[in-house]
Design an enzyme around this catalytic site. Structure first.
Site, short mmCIF file in Angstrom:
data_model
loop_
_atom_site.label_atom_id
_atom_site.label_comp_id
_atom_site.label_asym_id
_atom_site.label_seq_id
_atom_site.Cartn_x
_atom_site.Cartn_y
_atom_site.Cartn_z
N THR A 107 0.83 -1.20 0.00
CA THR A 107 0.00 0.00 0.00
C THR A 107 0.86 1.25 0.00
O THR A 107 0.85 2.04 0.93
CB THR A 107 -0.92 0.02 1.23
OG1 THR A 107 -0.11 -0.10 2.41
CG2 THR A 107 -1.93 -1.09 1.18
N THR A 183 5.32 -5.31 3.54
CA THR A 183 6.48 -5.29 4.43
C THR A 183 6.76 -6.61 5.13
O THR A 183 7.90 -6.87 5.53
CB THR A 183 6.32 -4.20 5.50
OG1 THR A 183 5.13 -4.46 6.27
CG2 THR A 183 6.24 -2.82 4.87
N ASP A 184 5.75 -7.48 5.30
CA ASP A 184 5.93 -8.65 6.16
C ASP A 184 7.02 -9.60 5.69
O ASP A 184 7.74 -10.18 6.49
CB ASP A 184 4.61 -9.41 6.31
CG ASP A 184 3.62 -8.67 7.18
OD1 ASP A 184 4.00 -7.64 7.79
OD2 ASP A 184 2.46 -9.10 7.26
N LYS A 262 12.65 -7.27 9.14
CA LYS A 262 11.55 -6.56 9.78
C LYS A 262 11.54 -6.93 11.26
O LYS A 262 11.47 -8.10 11.61
CB LYS A 262 10.22 -6.93 9.12
CG LYS A 262 9.04 -6.15 9.70
CD LYS A 262 7.74 -6.41 8.94
CE LYS A 262 6.62 -5.56 9.55
NZ LYS A 262 5.34 -5.72 8.83
#
Length: 461
Positions: A107, A183-184, A262
């Protein structure tokens, strides 16, 4: 009143709205047993529960109010919102570099679809220009949607397709490539692209956002500006991740694709370089290298694209009292490679040893990493480690577990000769193994300690 006036509402929430003659897009002050809330009543998704009314507060944040706690709704007016990203023609300038944005999901710029509650990404150059007009000051932007998946659904098929698309764009002469990604699992994709795409003459910058563009605290626009600037202007021709540096919007960081991870579920500064320092700092005005051992931008189009990947590889996180049937099940299901995230310097319990020996005898490549993330596997220190090496387990120095997983899959795509596999695995390709960790490559501050709190107070207001 038509159903559109109460879109998504049902049950007690719908009854409450009708009782106070309120509908979606009403500008209201709602009094509840917990206090007063002012904002716009939003539609709900079709799958939402029937117990809450959703309000967009003046701050821009959304809040769910329990319908049973609502005592009064005062209506000041109605402000229907149309969540459509304005689209403007992206201006072309012959003097600006060409950047290609390849979309896989995520997004970066978005609008909210209140039918489903999903965030719909903006993606055409016109949409992105309408959302982030500053991009036109940086480059001539072209876009291509490769995939539209959540990052947990990224896998070998998408990795191969992305690597091949990068190769095509380099052949076309682009000056830099940006990859929009959730991002995960962005660090997994950054790592595998570091092996599938070698000797790139241009920057390859992965970017995402922790908070979608409809939120006031979104990091999407700045991350996009930073990543496009890195792709267009940076001399760093590496696979990198570009995300927020601190929790504020002071600057972004460019992280090595094989040394990034992350580290927080929601912080905007979630990505950290592990066991080293980031490659560079970046803001809207400048790029400041923090290291100088990166590969430099070149004017040729020579790049090596090698997308072979063996999918029957697993990563196993060791825990106390792990049973050998975990390893046995991988053997019985014809897995070709196993990466273990072991304790300490790279250990597992002794009941696993017979299964590890069986795996080696079956020709399965077994590699050891450490679940501490920082530090090196050093299996020669204790006899338990030495015993495992005798069983065929190979230590991987300071390779991160996820990086070892994707590298082993990529390596087994090249060969099934275990000696050649070992040679490739232990030969650094993209800094996935380093000779040493710098003294400032491991920093974890603990809150509550006076000197740490004093330091934090200077940077976080």
């Amino acid at each position: 009143m038509s159903e559109e006036a109460y879109k998504g509402y049902k049950g007690i929430a719908l009854s409450t709205l009708k009782n106070f003659n309120a509908m979606i897009w009403s500008d209201v002050e709602i009094t509840t047993v917990d206090g007063k809330f002012t904002g716009i009543i939003l539609p709900r998704s079709e799958t939402a529960d029937e117990h809450h009314i959703v309000l967009k507060l003046r701050t821009g944040y959304n809040i769910g109010l329990a319908a049973l706690k609502i005592q009064d709704i005062k209506i000041a007016g109605r402000k229907e919102a149309h969540y459509k990203i304005p689209e403007k023609e992206f201006p072309y300038s012959p003097n600006k570099p060409r950047v290609k944005l390849l979309g896989t999901g995520g997004t970066i710029a978005s609008r909210l679809d209140y039918r489903t509650g999903a965030v719909i990404p903006a993606f055409t150059p016109g949409e992105l220009y309408g959302s982030v007009p500053e991009l036109a000051d940086i480059c001539n932007l072209e876009t291509e949607k490769l995939y539209g998946v959540f990052s947990e659904n990224m896998g070998p098929e998408q990795w191969r397709g992305t690597a091949e698309a990068i190769g095509r764009e380099i052949e076309k002469g682009v000056d830099g490539i940006v990859i929009g990604h959730g991002t995960d699992t962005m660090h997994h994709t950054a790592a595998i692209l570091s092996f599938m795409v070698q000797n790139s003459p241009v920057p390859i910058v992965m970017v995402g956002s922790q908070r979608s563009s409809d939120r006031p605290s979104s990091d999407a626009a700045l991350n996009l500006m930073h990543s496009v600037k890195a792709a267009a202007e940076s001399e760093i021709a590496e696979v990198m991740v570009c995300m927020f540096g601190p929790t504020s919007d002071l600057y972004g960081l460019l992280h090595q694709g094989t040394r990034v991870r992350k580290m927080h579920s929601s912080y905007r500064s979630t990505f950290r370089t592990i066991g080293d320092i980031p490659i560079a700092m970046i803001d809207r005005e400048k790029i400041i290298p923090l290291r100088h051992d990166y590969k430099k931008r070149r004017k040729d189009k020579n790049v090596i694209i090698n997308t072979a990947f063996e999918e029957k590889v697993s990563i196993v996180y060791y825990y106390p009292n792990m049973k050998p049937d975990i390893i046995d099940s991988l053997i019985d299901n014809d897995y070709k490679g196993i990466v273990i995230a072991g304790t300490g310097l790279g250990h597992v319990n002794k009941p696993l040893y017979p299964s590890l020996k069986r795996a080696f005898e079956k020709g399965i490549a077994v590699y050891m990493t450490v679940q501490t993330l920082w530090g090196y596997v050093q299996m020669y220190v204790y006899d338990t480690g030495r015993d495992m090496m005798e069983l065929g387990v190979v230590p991987t120095a300071n390779m991160l577990p996820e990086v070892a997983y994707v590298k082993l899959g990529w390596t087994l795509g090249q060969t099934n000769d275990l000696e050649k596999v070992k040679e490739i695995m232990l030969t650094p390709i993209a800094k996935e193994i380093t000779e040493r960790e710098p003294s400032n490559g491991y920093l974890i501050f603990q809150g509550g300690i006076p000197e740490v709190e004093d330091f934090i107070s200077k940077y976080r207001k």
